[in-house]
Design an enzyme around this catalytic site. Structure first.
Site, PDB file in Angstrom:
ATOM      1  N   GLN A 125       0.809  -1.220   0.000  1.00 16.07           N
ATOM      2  CA  GLN A 125       0.000   0.000   0.000  1.00 16.07           C
ATOM      3  C   GLN A 125       0.840   1.266   0.000  1.00 16.07           C
ATOM      4  O   GLN A 125       0.508   2.252  -0.658  1.00 16.07           O
ATOM      5  CB  GLN A 125      -0.952   0.009   1.196  1.00 16.07           C
ATOM      6  CG  GLN A 125      -2.188  -0.846   0.996  1.00 16.07           C
ATOM      7  CD  GLN A 125      -3.141  -0.752   2.176  1.00 16.07           C
ATOM      8  OE1 GLN A 125      -2.778  -0.271   3.252  1.00 16.07           O
ATOM      9  NE2 GLN A 125      -4.366  -1.215   1.996  1.00 16.07           N
ATOM     10  N   ASP A 128       1.905   2.099  -3.547  1.00 17.88           N
ATOM     11  CA  ASP A 128       0.840   2.030  -4.558  1.00 17.88           C
ATOM     12  C   ASP A 128       0.652   3.385  -5.233  1.00 17.88           C
ATOM     13  O   ASP A 128      -0.149   4.216  -4.793  1.00 17.88           O
ATOM     14  CB  ASP A 128      -0.451   1.562  -3.894  1.00 17.88           C
ATOM     15  CG  ASP A 128      -1.566   1.276  -4.890  1.00 17.88           C
ATOM     16  OD1 ASP A 128      -1.388   1.587  -6.091  1.00 17.88           O
ATOM     17  OD2 ASP A 128      -2.613   0.754  -4.473  1.00 17.88           O
ATOM     18  N   SER A 131      -2.961   4.305  -6.402  1.00 22.22           N
ATOM     19  CA  SER A 131      -3.873   4.853  -5.389  1.00 22.22           C
ATOM     20  C   SER A 131      -3.535   6.287  -5.033  1.00 22.22           C
ATOM     21  O   SER A 131      -4.412   7.152  -4.956  1.00 22.22           O
ATOM     22  CB  SER A 131      -3.841   3.979  -4.129  1.00 22.22           C
ATOM     23  OG  SER A 131      -4.422   2.710  -4.380  1.00 22.22           O
TER      24      SER A 131
END
Length: 376
Positions: A125, A128, A131
């Site tokens: 994450q 990422d 995102s």
């Protein structure tokens, strides 16, 4: 180890590293070279990099001598053809759309990491880039739509009469879609949302939007947050429900993309013809064909009074914060590649392996290897 940052081509305003990250890399024994004016369009002048410990170097030296070369977009052909074999390139290279270039990089013995290909897992994450940049795209898409729309977004009650709130339809409740919901609601619009994944219904409703449900969607739980191919029967039901909402919508934000494939057409010409004149569509899937029948990437098209804005690079329009977030993603990814100031490629790490596109003269990404456009 030397990390070199290239100045992006015209039209891309972001930069791969910001001064704060340069300083952090320096503490880990990484020397950072920056091409002159690489951060200027993102409001990071050369002086700020020098103060952080970077060295300003011409692109020719960076391309020849840096161990890892950072550029958000693919460098121009003349530049990448001058990179010696064995060097490492890292950026957002959209390998499925640029498979021919990826094959040429493999042939030139270059190692390529494209951060839009890393696994979208909990551990990844912090790296990422899709995102972090999609969050900006969703926010900016609503502001762009509001600026282009001929009416108010919130409800107004004045002595001259009342103005009804704008009706916003958002197709896709991924990172960009959720941020678009939040932004549109802050501006006072009434928001409806469609997504093929029933699991996002709770998130959508928690942001104050109405979720449009269509039964029979294919399971997308293993698709890493992306849309997946649906059955023809589902597509028919989907179009019927979207058509109902489109007809009464003032603003539509579309975000649906399928990795390695053309974006699905969610808004047909017939649906467009049912929209009221003055309505605005912002298509964030424009780079892969778009979600409407008339989307053109990097262009605004007016179809029978409906404004269709095709823009897949809205983060570049907010380059300062976009670069800051992207640079942090890069820093976190480099933690997997740098050990005691040296470049170490550990392909037993699933994130390193997943983000790698070319290495040792071959295409390493299995899905890209199977693409017809890639020469094996």
């Amino acid at each position: 180890m030397i990390a070199g940052v290239l100045k992006e081509q015209p039209g891309e305003n972001r930069v791969s590293l910001v001064p704060d990250i340069v300083k952090q890399l320096g503490k880990q024994g990484v020397t950072v070279w920056i091409e002159p004016d690489a951060g200027t369009r993102a409001y990071y002048p050369d002086e700020s990099y020098v103060q952080a410990g970077a060295v300003i170097k011409p692109a020719t030296e960076i391309l020849q001598q840096a161990d890892i070369i950072l550029s958000i977009q693919i460098p121009d052909e003349q530049s990448w053809k001058s990179i010696p074999a064995g060097k490492v390139l890292t950026g957002i290279y959209q390998p499925f759309s640029n498979s021919a270039i990826m094959q040429q990089w493999a042939d030139r013995q270059l190692t390529t990491f494209s951060l839009d290909s890393i696994p979208r897992t909990t551990r990844a994450q912090s790296m990422d880039v899709l995102s972090s940049q999609a969050n900006i795209a969703g926010y900016k898409a609503v502001l762009l739509a509001a600026w282009s729309y001929s009416r108010y977004l919130p409800m107004f009650m004045t002595a001259a009469g009342s103005i009804a709130p704008a009706k916003v339809l958002i197709l896709g409740a991924g990172v960009a879609g959720l941020q678009a919901i939040a932004t549109a609601r802050r501006l006072g619009a009434v928001v409806e949302v469609f997504d093929t994944r029933p699991a996002v219904k709770e998130e959508v409703m928690s942001l104050g939007a109405r979720f449009i449900e269509v039964e029979g969607a294919a399971d997308a739980s293993a698709a890493g947050g992306y849309a997946v191919e649906q059955t023809e029967a589902y597509k028919q039901r989907q179009q019927e429900r979207i058509a109902e909402s489109i007809a009464k919508s003032d603003i539509v934000i579309t975000t649906a993309q399928i990795p390695g494939k053309k974006a699905p057409i969610l808004i047909t010409e017939e649906m467009l013809d049912r929209m009221r004149p003055g309505a605005v569509i912002v298509d964030l899937a424009a780079a892969t064909g778009g979600n409407t029948a008339f989307t053109e990437n990097n262009r605004t098209v007016v179809h029978k009074g409906i404004t269709i804005i095709g823009d897949s690079n809205l983060p570049s329009s907010m380059p300062s914060d976009a670069s800051k977030l992207y640079a942090k993603n890069i820093f976190n990814f480099l933690q997997l590649l740098v050990k005691d100031g040296d470049l170490v490629l550990n392909f037993s790490d699933d994130i390193v392996q997943g983000g790698c596109i070319t290495h040792s003269g071959v295409i390493t990404n299995e899905r890209l290897r199977q693409a017809d456009s890639v020469k094996l």
